[in-house]
Design an enzyme around this catalytic site. Sequence first.
Site, short mmCIF file in Angstrom:
data_model
loop_
_atom_site.label_atom_id
_atom_site.label_comp_id
_atom_site.label_asym_id
_atom_site.label_seq_id
_atom_site.Cartn_x
_atom_site.Cartn_y
_atom_site.Cartn_z
N HIS A 1 61.69 -5.64 9.35
CA HIS A 1 61.76 -4.51 8.40
C HIS A 1 62.81 -3.53 8.88
O HIS A 1 62.59 -2.78 9.83
CB HIS A 1 60.39 -3.80 8.31
N HIS B 1 66.29 -0.85 7.54
CA HIS B 1 67.18 -0.28 6.51
C HIS B 1 68.60 -0.25 7.07
O HIS B 1 68.86 0.44 8.06
CB HIS B 1 66.73 1.14 6.15
N HIS C 1 55.03 -1.13 0.90
CA HIS C 1 54.92 0.24 1.43
C HIS C 1 53.56 0.74 0.95
O HIS C 1 53.41 1.10 -0.22
CB HIS C 1 56.06 1.14 0.93
N HIS D 1 55.00 -1.30 8.21
CA HIS D 1 54.95 -0.08 9.05
C HIS D 1 53.59 0.61 9.02
O HIS D 1 53.46 1.73 8.59
CB HIS D 1 56.07 0.90 8.69
N ASP E 1 61.59 -0.54 10.98
CA ASP E 1 61.75 0.49 9.95
C ASP E 1 62.80 1.51 10.38
O ASP E 1 62.69 2.70 10.07
CB ASP E 1 60.42 1.18 9.62
N1 LIG Z 1 60.28 5.03 6.48
C1 LIG Z 1 60.89 6.07 5.99
O1 LIG Z 1 60.48 7.20 6.26
N2 LIG Z 1 61.98 5.97 5.19
C2 LIG Z 1 62.56 4.76 4.67
C3 LIG Z 1 61.77 4.18 3.52
C4 LIG Z 1 60.50 3.50 3.93
O2 LIG Z 1 60.50 2.53 4.68
O3 LIG Z 1 59.43 3.93 3.48
C5 LIG Z 1 63.99 5.07 4.23
O4 LIG Z 1 64.58 4.25 3.51
O5 LIG Z 1 64.52 6.11 4.63
ZN LIG Z 2 61.22 1.10 5.66
ZN LIG Z 3 58.24 2.22 3.59
#
Ligand SMILES: NC(=O)N[C@@H](CC(=O)O)C(=O)O
Ligand SMILES: [Zn+2]
Ligand SMILES: [Zn+2]
Length: 342
Positions: A13, A15, A135, A173, A246
């Site tokens: 996971h 981003h 999520h 997460h 995450d």
């Molecule tokens: N975890 C977070 O607080 N933010 C994540 C989105 C997510 O995974 O929920 C993001 O894309 O910034």
């Molecule tokens: Zn995330």
């Molecule tokens: Zn998330």
Amino acid sequence: MTTISIIRPDDWHVHLRDGEGLTTTVNDISRYFGRVVVMPNLVPPVTNAELAQQYHQRIMANSPPAHFKPLMVIYLTDSTTVEDIENAKASGVVYAAKLYPAGATTNSSSGVTKIENIYPVLEAMAKVEMPLLIHGEVTTKEIDIFDREQVFIETILAPLVEKFTNLKIVLEHITTKQAVDFVRSAGDNVAATITAHHLLYNRNDMLVGGIRPHYFCLPILKRNIHQQALIEAATSGNSKFFLGTDSAPHPQHAKESACGCAGSYTAHAAIELYAEVFDKEDALDQLEAFASINGPTFYQLPINVDKITLTKKSWPVPATMAFGNDKVVPVRANETIAWQVV
Ligand SMILES: NC(=O)N[C@@H](CC(=O)O)C(=O)O
Ligand SMILES: [Zn+2]
Ligand SMILES: [Zn+2]
């Protein structure tokens, strides 16, 4: 013990964002991770195989090392079709689909407004054996932000798991004891990812002695009993729990703001941060299962063959790191990390 070798880990996971920022995120996350499950919450979101394929190309244009492989995810909306799922499966680059309850987190406004809207899609996912990544937070205005994961589990997830018994589900997460207990007692088709920051910190770290916006992420850090439950789950050897950073960068100005964004950046030092936790628990012998074995086993993918080596040698994290034309403040900024990858 001062040195350990583990099978190359994967991140289930992450981003990576898009555009200029990709240089930083791809560079950091590909330093030693093999596969990474790439979240689709771009603006606009990655809602189908074609967009996933294009995003995959933009990631690979950064020339990551050969051990690195992005596993793409499509973002479910109220208008996702069964055909979208079939095409995603056939694409060869999409490995999962993601449920963001509309409004639950960063860039989730196109998410699903009512779970019933995607029942046919979930049916199709079970059929083609595509995992559903969730999520898990409700968005109800009246529900306290610290209770949103627990209420999601009770009101949405439990009935969903009852109804779709053949669907693989990853509760992403996780942040609460309730999530740990739910995943533990569910069938083999239900698993969870755990971040490094939810293992390392609790809400006191975010709020005592001043508000620290770089610890603000969703689901929000909870009280220490929940942190303890997560540590116990991650280090237990239970194959239902695996690594998902995450890592979610936002530009420094967007975090240090009157209305700061949710997300913490850990891609610069992810496995090193996890190693600290496992070391502290005297559970370094469980790190490999959590980081390198349980994830591929759940996704029914091969376990990596090569290894990485970590040494217990402290190193300083800079105050900021370049992030496209902006800066990102990484977790542990201006402090040290006890482990490093050789
Ligand atoms: N975890 C977070 O607080 N933010 C994540 C989105 C997510 O995974 O929920 C993001 O894309 O910034
Ligand atoms: Zn995330
Ligand atoms: Zn998330």
